[in-house]
Design a protein around this motif. Structure first.
Motif, PDB file in Angstrom:
ATOM      1  N   LEU A 335       0.806  -1.216   0.000  1.00 58.82           N
ATOM      2  CA  LEU A 335       0.000   0.000   0.000  1.00 58.82           C
ATOM      3  C   LEU A 335       0.845   1.275   0.000  1.00 58.82           C
ATOM      4  N   ASP A 336       2.175   1.110  -0.010  1.00 60.42           N
ATOM      5  CA  ASP A 336       3.052   2.295  -0.046  1.00 60.42           C
ATOM      6  C   ASP A 336       3.341   2.678  -1.498  1.00 60.42           C
ATOM      7  N   ILE A 337       2.293   3.042  -2.208  1.00 60.47           N
ATOM      8  CA  ILE A 337       2.397   3.345  -3.638  1.00 60.47           C
ATOM      9  C   ILE A 337       1.903   4.764  -3.891  1.00 60.47           C
ATOM     10  N   MET A 338       2.654   5.489  -4.698  1.00 58.58           N
ATOM     11  CA  MET A 338       2.234   6.800  -5.165  1.00 58.58           C
ATOM     12  C   MET A 338       2.561   6.856  -6.658  1.00 58.58           C
ATOM     13  N   LEU A 339       1.527   6.711  -7.474  1.00 60.71           N
ATOM     14  CA  LEU A 339       1.711   6.631  -8.922  1.00 60.71           C
ATOM     15  C   LEU A 339       1.798   8.048  -9.506  1.00 60.71           C
ATOM     16  N   ARG A 360      -6.214   6.103   1.393  1.00 61.54           N
ATOM     17  CA  ARG A 360      -7.306   5.876   2.349  1.00 61.54           C
ATOM     18  C   ARG A 360      -7.348   4.415   2.796  1.00 61.54           C
ATOM     19  N   VAL A 361      -7.136   3.505   1.853  1.00 62.36           N
ATOM     20  CA  VAL A 361      -7.116   2.084   2.220  1.00 62.36           C
ATOM     21  C   VAL A 361      -5.984   1.783   3.191  1.00 62.36           C
ATOM     22  N   HIS A 362      -4.829   2.393   2.930  1.00 65.14           N
ATOM     23  CA  HIS A 362      -3.681   2.188   3.818  1.00 65.14           C
ATOM     24  C   HIS A 362      -3.982   2.688   5.228  1.00 65.14           C
ATOM     25  N   ALA A 363      -4.624   3.853   5.321  1.00 61.06           N
ATOM     26  CA  ALA A 363      -4.967   4.394   6.640  1.00 61.06           C
ATOM     27  C   ALA A 363      -5.986   3.503   7.350  1.00 61.06           C
ATOM     28  N   LEU A 364      -6.987   3.038   6.615  1.00 58.89           N
ATOM     29  CA  LEU A 364      -8.007   2.182   7.224  1.00 58.89           C
ATOM     30  C   LEU A 364      -7.429   0.848   7.683  1.00 58.89           C
ATOM     31  N   GLU A 366      -4.363   0.212   8.595  1.00 61.81           N
ATOM     32  CA  GLU A 366      -3.548   0.447   9.780  1.00 61.81           C
ATOM     33  C   GLU A 366      -4.409   0.628  11.018  1.00 61.81           C
ATOM     34  N   ARG A 367      -5.530   1.367  10.852  1.00 64.33           N
ATOM     35  CA  ARG A 367      -6.438   1.575  11.978  1.00 64.33           C
ATOM     36  C   ARG A 367      -7.070   0.263  12.434  1.00 64.33           C
ATOM     37  N   VAL A 368      -7.507  -0.547  11.472  1.00 67.76           N
ATOM     38  CA  VAL A 368      -8.119  -1.836  11.816  1.00 67.76           C
ATOM     39  C   VAL A 368      -7.114  -2.753  12.500  1.00 67.76           C
ATOM     40  N   ARG A 369      -5.845  -2.733  12.019  1.00 64.75           N
ATOM     41  CA  ARG A 369      -4.834  -3.583  12.641  1.00 64.75           C
ATOM     42  C   ARG A 369      -4.601  -3.213  14.102  1.00 64.75           C
ATOM     43  N   ILE A 370      -4.543  -1.894  14.385  1.00 63.46           N
ATOM     44  CA  ILE A 370      -4.315  -1.444  15.757  1.00 63.46           C
ATOM     45  C   ILE A 370      -5.485  -1.840  16.650  1.00 63.46           C
ATOM     46  N   VAL A 371      -6.719  -1.593  16.158  1.00 68.08           N
ATOM     47  CA  VAL A 371      -7.902  -1.913  16.956  1.00 68.08           C
ATOM     48  C   VAL A 371      -7.994  -3.425  17.194  1.00 68.08           C
TER      49      VAL A 371
END
Length: 596
Positions: A335-339, A360-364, A366-371
């Motif tokens: 998910l560490d992609i910037m085209l 946005r997917v990367h942020a979500l 990461e949030r789900v993993r922490i929770v």
């Protein structure tokens, strides 16, 4: 809209023509091969069916022959049928004894319609489905009587009749056979036995010859008369002689004429022959169905090829290919992609939207993993805390009863020491949450020492563990609660505890470790097993299953829903609880699995 000189159009035409030629050739070859296989398979099936049917009919006839011989050679029947009694009372007693003997034989066989004995003196004895039979007064003038009268004791097979040969009241179809009776001692004829069976078994056996719904099956005698068939209009009638041409040349034969395929096989028990006739038009139905199938598949594949060719030609665009390549990287979890791309305005808008979506997917994620990690840790802590009080309560209760028992008071020191080891092991979660199977076995030994002391030594405990499995890492305190559950709810309720036993078997298969805890306790019915298993997913359970729920929940939280406990049980036979976890060779691998 495709341009005639464009690369996309030329690739589409080339791909479509190549696919069309290849598909047409492959479909034609497959159809030809399938037609040959269908013809060969139908012939082989027909011969196999007629062979199996003839063997089944022979077996059935041998059973019927044994039934007839058991009647003809019965000592009570032999002694009374050949005896001419002038005294009415004695004659009545003889008739009753013969009838009772026939009844005993009748009820020892299935599908018997009636059994008749006709003595040389003209007396008729019978027993059948009907309470009484209306005997044909002119039986002596019938052909069937004359045929069996002219034999020398061999079996006489009449086949399926539309009604009884002897009982005028019996109008249902019967399979008839019999033989002449001889006095065993004096070797003189004393009468004859006629048996009428329900024709269901032999008709079902012959019907197995059918290949299609329009197939016809017959059993014929030497003269070509159909003695067994499901076609009532042709029963006891002579078949067309053309069906019999060449059949006598072989015990099993497959022949064809312009309209039909014919299979035949001789019977060993009698001079009968089984014939199966199948219209060729029915056999062509399968070939026509295969032909339609291949035509439909050819059309569908051509359409699919056209669509695929059009899709491939449309995908030839460098910016789109690059976006697709980056999307595949996202699918793999990167998910560490910037085209960054400069192209047409529409492509630039598409790329900018793609970049925002990935961020946005990367942020979500990461949030789900922490929770999820937080929730998992909280649940593990709660479940681990629940196990210790639950086990300690049960153990202290056992020790209380040991104090009151003078015979076990001397062993209380060992029990207290074992309890100390167990409590230290189960309460120390800070240093290690994962242990080895060897540690869990030692913990179980301490627990079973307490239980064995309480049972007066009447507990047989065995283990079957391969040495390479002893150092396998697994979650802490998962084995002892299962053993405790087996003792409390299985072995404690046995009437004879002297035979109580627990066995632990460990095996590994395809990267999965299976630990079976087997007891010979009172067991559970299927409903109880289903209720406990359902509580695993519902998150609730009664006192009987709370320990099992805890262990199953810990395993599922750590390794996923595919792992946990499996239960098999049978009332009065005992219970098997299987712990299913991944097989790890090192602590690092197991810890990585638990935190991923």
């Amino acid at each position: 809209m495709l341009k005639l000189k464009s690369l996309r159009f030329r690739m589409f035409v080339l791909f479509f023509i190549c696919s069309l030629i290849l598909l047409t050739l492959m479909t034609g070859l497959y159809y030809q091969r399938s037609a040959e296989q269908i013809n060969a398979r139908v012939g082989a099936v027909a011969l196999r069916n007629v062979s199996q049917a003839s063997q089944s009919v022979d077996l059935l006839l041998r059973g019927y022959s044994a039934l007839t011989k058991s009647v003809a050679s019965n000592p009570d029947i032999q002694r009374r049928v050949g005896k001419k009694e002038t005294n009415n009372a004695l004659r009545t007693i003889n008739e009753r004894m013969i009838t009772n003997t026939l009844g005993a034989i009748f009820y020892s066989w299935q599908d018997v319609q009636a059994i008749y004995i006709i003595s040389e003196t003209g007396a008729v004895y019978s027993f059948g489905q009907r309470p009484t039979q209306l005997i044909d007064a002119d039986y002596a003038s019938r052909d069937w009587y004359k045929k069996i009268k002219g034999t020398s004791g061999e079996m006489m097979w009449y086949g399926v009749m539309n009604h009884s040969l002897i009982d005028k009241r019996e109008s249902s179809s019967v399979f008839v056979f019999g033989k002449k009776m001889y006095d065993i001692l004096q070797t003189k004829p004393i009468g004859m036995v006629i048996v009428e069976m329900k024709p269901t078994d032999i008709l079902n056996t012959v019907t197995n010859l059918h290949i299609t719904d329009n197939s016809l099956q017959y059993v014929i005698d030497r003269s070509g008369v159909a003695v067994v068939t499901g076609d009532s209009e042709r029963l006891q009638k002579k078949l067309d002689p053309s069906y019999l041409d060449g059949v006598t040349d072989s015990s099993e034969l497959l022949k064809e004429n312009a309209k039909e395929m014919i299979v035949a096989s001789d019977l060993k028990e009698t001079a009968w022959r089984i014939i199966g006739i199948t219209p060729k038009s029915d056999l062509m139905l399968e070939r026509l169905a295969t032909q339609r199938y291949y035509l439909i598949m050819l059309v569908m594949l051509i359409l699919l090829s056209s669509l695929l060719a059009l899709t491939v030609s449309n995908l030839i665009s460098r910016p789109i290919k690059r976006v697709i390549r980056e999307m595949k990287r996202v699918e793999l979890g990167n998910l560490d992609i910037m085209l960054e791309m400069k192209s047409f305005d529409e492509i630039n808008v598409f790329v900018a939207g793609f970049n925002r979506m990935v961020q946005r997917v990367h942020a979500l994620v990461e949030r789900v993993r922490i929770v999820t990690t937080s929730e998992k840790n909280a649940q593990l802590v709660a479940l681990q805390a629940q196990i210790n009080p639950h086990f300690l309560f049960n153990t202290l209760d056992m020790m209380y009863w040991m104090i009151d028992d003078d015979r076990q008071r001397n062993q209380l020191g060992d029990v207290v020491l074992s309890l100390s080891h167990m409590f230290r092991y189960s309460s120390n979660w800070d240093t290690a949450e994962l242990v080895t199977l060897r540690d869990e076995m030692e913990q179980t030994d301490h627990y079973l020492l307490i239980i064995k002391t309480r049972l007066g030594g009447h507990l047989d405990f065995t283990m079957d563990v391969a040495p390479e499995c002893l150092d396998v890492p697994l979650p802490k305190l998962i084995l002892q609660p299962i053993v405790e559950n087996a003792v409390i709810h299985g072995l404690d309720k046995l009437k004879d505890r002297s035979k109580a036993s627990i066995r632990i078997e460990v095996r590994m298969d395809k990267g999965v470790l299976f630990i079976d805890v087997i007891d010979n306790g009172i067991g559970m019915d299927e409903a109880s097993v289903e209720r406990i298993t359902a509580s695993f997913t519902e998150g609730s359970g009664r006192s009987r299953s709370i320990g099992l729920n805890n262990v199953n929940s810990r395993l599922a939280l750590r390794f996923g829903p595919l792992y946990g406990l499996r239960i098999r049980s049978e009332v009065g036979q005992g219970t098997v609880v299987t712990i299913v976890i991944p097989f790890f060779r090192s602590m690092q691998d197991a810890e990585g699995m638990g935190t991923s």
